[in-house]
Design a protein around this motif. Sequence first.
Motif, short mmCIF file in Angstrom:
data_model
loop_
_atom_site.label_atom_id
_atom_site.label_comp_id
_atom_site.label_asym_id
_atom_site.label_seq_id
_atom_site.Cartn_x
_atom_site.Cartn_y
_atom_site.Cartn_z
N UNK A 48 0.79 -1.22 0.00
CA UNK A 48 0.00 0.00 0.00
C UNK A 48 0.83 1.27 0.00
N UNK A 49 2.13 1.13 -0.17
CA UNK A 49 3.02 2.29 -0.11
C UNK A 49 2.94 3.11 -1.39
N UNK A 132 -3.02 -4.41 8.18
CA UNK A 132 -3.72 -3.18 8.58
C UNK A 132 -2.90 -1.95 8.22
N UNK A 133 -1.59 -2.02 8.40
CA UNK A 133 -0.75 -0.87 8.05
C UNK A 133 -0.73 -0.63 6.54
N UNK A 134 -0.74 -1.69 5.74
CA UNK A 134 -0.78 -1.54 4.28
C UNK A 134 -2.09 -0.88 3.86
N UNK A 140 -4.83 6.39 3.41
CA UNK A 140 -4.39 7.74 3.74
C UNK A 140 -3.98 8.50 2.48
N UNK A 141 -3.29 7.82 1.57
CA UNK A 141 -2.80 8.47 0.36
C UNK A 141 -3.91 8.81 -0.63
N UNK A 142 -4.95 7.98 -0.67
CA UNK A 142 -5.93 8.15 -1.75
C UNK A 142 -7.34 8.50 -1.27
N UNK A 143 -7.70 8.10 -0.06
CA UNK A 143 -9.10 8.22 0.36
C UNK A 143 -9.33 9.14 1.54
N UNK A 144 -8.35 9.93 1.91
CA UNK A 144 -8.45 10.77 3.10
C UNK A 144 -9.62 11.73 3.11
N UNK A 145 -10.11 12.14 1.94
CA UNK A 145 -11.21 13.11 1.87
C UNK A 145 -12.57 12.44 1.67
N UNK A 146 -12.60 11.13 1.59
CA UNK A 146 -13.87 10.43 1.37
C UNK A 146 -14.69 10.35 2.65
N UNK A 147 -16.02 10.29 2.52
CA UNK A 147 -16.86 10.22 3.72
C UNK A 147 -16.60 8.93 4.50
N UNK A 148 -16.50 9.08 5.81
CA UNK A 148 -16.29 7.92 6.68
C UNK A 148 -14.85 7.49 6.81
N UNK A 149 -13.91 8.26 6.25
CA UNK A 149 -12.50 7.87 6.28
C UNK A 149 -11.99 7.64 7.70
#
Length: 191
Positions: A48-49, A132-134, A140-149
Amino acid sequence: MPSDTPPGKLIVFAAFKCIAQGNTADVLAQLRERKDDTPYLVFNEQTGELLDFDVHNRAGVVAHAASAETSEETPRGVGRPKLGVVAREVTLLPRHWDWLNRQPGGASVALRRLVQEASRVNADRDAVRASREAAYRFMTAIAGALPGFEEATRALFAGERGRFEALIGSWPADLRIHLQKLSAAGWSTTA
């Protein structure tokens, strides 16, 4: 993973849609064929890096996003480099050194044995944590602004699979599918 070592497989997202996937050469070919100029993010598919990816591949490698930071040089000439043994500093209390030195084979053998045993005993827990870390790195990199993040992140680390799935349920399909893949090992009940 050292910053000069390319990851095994990559996955590329543009506007929450997976647009390329595969090894470095495959992804380069897929990205060069693109007709649009939508910005994209390149990830290591397993960890997920987020990666710094040069589509022109002038450097010949894929670098970690954090590779701009200075990395610590590995000391040379100490240890057994041909066997992959590298000398590092370990700080212990005197009583710990005394105990280690009394062990058969000395401190190095005892430390290797302790690390090997801890690795074996904690393998399941380490796999859950890595999964979980992946998922978290990717989210965090792609979905930070999505609802429910934020709630999804809490559910991920609390091991609440149903709640996590419900919270990401409305997210774009490709994003959700990859998150489910990354987090799959994170739901172990034995860890």
